[in-house]
Write a protein that holds these residues in place. Structure first.
Motif, PDB file in Angstrom:
ATOM      1  N   PHE A 161       0.841  -1.201   0.000  1.00  0.00           N
ATOM      2  CA  PHE A 161       0.000   0.000   0.000  1.00  0.00           C
ATOM      3  C   PHE A 161       0.875   1.250   0.000  1.00  0.00           C
ATOM      4  CE2 PHE A 161      -2.178   3.385   2.337  1.00  0.00           C
ATOM      5  CZ  PHE A 161      -3.290   3.554   1.525  1.00  0.00           C
ATOM      6  N   THR A 162       1.936   1.241   0.830  1.00  0.00           N
ATOM      7  CA  THR A 162       2.844   2.386   0.912  1.00  0.00           C
ATOM      8  C   THR A 162       3.548   2.614  -0.425  1.00  0.00           C
ATOM      9  OG1 THR A 162       3.189   1.899   3.248  1.00  0.00           O
ATOM     10  CG2 THR A 162       4.794   3.355   2.196  1.00  0.00           C
ATOM     11  N   SER A 164       2.602   1.640  -3.429  1.00  0.00           N
ATOM     12  CA  SER A 164       1.681   2.102  -4.471  1.00  0.00           C
ATOM     13  C   SER A 164       1.324   3.569  -4.273  1.00  0.00           C
ATOM     14  CB  SER A 164       0.432   1.237  -4.526  1.00  0.00           C
ATOM     15  OG  SER A 164      -0.353   1.449  -3.377  1.00  0.00           O
ATOM     16  N   HIS A 165       1.179   3.979  -3.023  1.00  0.00           N
ATOM     17  CA  HIS A 165       0.877   5.387  -2.746  1.00  0.00           C
ATOM     18  C   HIS A 165       2.060   6.267  -3.116  1.00  0.00           C
ATOM     19  CE1 HIS A 165       0.517   9.040  -0.273  1.00  0.00           C
ATOM     20  NE2 HIS A 165      -0.779   8.933  -0.601  1.00  0.00           N
ATOM     21  N   ASP A 166       3.290   5.845  -2.714  1.00  0.00           N
ATOM     22  CA  ASP A 166       4.480   6.635  -2.995  1.00  0.00           C
ATOM     23  C   ASP A 166       4.761   6.712  -4.491  1.00  0.00           C
ATOM     24  OD1 ASP A 166       4.728   7.048  -0.322  1.00  0.00           O
ATOM     25  OD2 ASP A 166       6.437   5.695  -0.039  1.00  0.00           O
ATOM     26  N   ARG A 168       2.388   6.472  -6.860  1.00  0.00           N
ATOM     27  CA  ARG A 168       1.260   7.093  -7.538  1.00  0.00           C
ATOM     28  C   ARG A 168       1.484   8.603  -7.739  1.00  0.00           C
ATOM     29  NH1 ARG A 168      -3.477   6.021  -4.348  1.00  0.00           N
ATOM     30  NH2 ARG A 168      -3.074   3.861  -4.926  1.00  0.00           N
ATOM     31  N   THR A 169       2.054   9.294  -6.764  1.00  0.00           N
ATOM     32  CA  THR A 169       2.258  10.744  -6.855  1.00  0.00           C
ATOM     33  C   THR A 169       3.224  11.106  -7.980  1.00  0.00           C
ATOM     34  OG1 THR A 169       1.803  10.929  -4.503  1.00  0.00           O
ATOM     35  CG2 THR A 169       2.894  12.806  -5.532  1.00  0.00           C
ATOM     36  N   SER A 172       1.612  10.306 -11.361  1.00  0.00           N
ATOM     37  CA  SER A 172       0.573  11.274 -11.737  1.00  0.00           C
ATOM     38  C   SER A 172       1.207  12.526 -12.323  1.00  0.00           C
ATOM     39  CB  SER A 172      -0.270  11.655 -10.522  1.00  0.00           C
ATOM     40  OG  SER A 172      -0.969  10.541 -10.040  1.00  0.00           O
TER      41      SER A 172
END
Length: 184
Positions: A161-162, A164-166, A168-169, A172
């Protein structure tokens, strides 16, 4: 899975014996020297299995260790034939009367094995206790490993999860810049 050693009945007959054992009202240990009299499906295997001794490792899974004893035909000498001592009168009543002849009468006892000795019985019970102790120890180890695996899975889930979040930014931002470049 079935493992055999020595002169034993074929696998199908052993499977029938296990089915029969599972229906019996015994707990953890069973022995007899007259199997054919107690389980009629064993009458054709008395050469290998007139007597059995079984320890139950798991009733639900049908896991047993079974020892077999072959038929041992016994001869018993009597002082006269016991069946001849019963006389039926003309009116149909049965009377016991003394035998007139005490000539030696030999009776053959079939479908039985030698009796299980106390040392054989106690060894089988001790083996069962030792195996159950080992099985319980292994089950405890598996429970601990399962808990460790569950904790590792939870950590991996948090890590993914971490990540994918890191990721994703920045992705984007790259996507937005490429869209701007494509528009220009």
């Amino acid at each position: 899975k079935l493992y055999t050693l020595g002169d034993v009945p074929d696998d199908d007959k052993i499977a029938l014996i296990i089915e029969w054992l599972r229906m019996q009202e015994f707990h953890s240990f069973y022995q007899t020297s007259e199997l054919a009299f107690q389980f009629h499906g064993a009458r054709d295997i008395t050469a290998q299995a007139s007597g059995i001794m079984a320890i139950e490792l798991s009733h639900n899974l049908g896991e047993y260790i079974i020892w077999f004893k072959p038929e041992l035909i016994k001869s018993i000498d009597w002082a006269g034939n016991q069946d001849k001592a019963i006389q039926t009168a003309e009116d149909g009543t049965v009377r016991l009367s003394p035998r007139k002849s005490f000539a030696k009468y030999t009776e053959e006892i079939k479908n039985t094995s030698a009796e299980w000795s106390d040392s054989e019985i106690s060894s089988a019970i001790k083996l069962r206790e030792d195996l159950i102790q080992i099985i319980n120890k292994k089950a405890g180890e598996i429970r601990k490993l399962n808990e460790l695996l569950k904790a590792a899975y939870d950590e991996l889930d948090t890590f993914s999860f971490t990540i994918s979040h890191d990721l994703r930014t920045p992705l984007s931002a790259i996507k937005n810049y490429t869209e701007i470049i494509l528009e220009d």
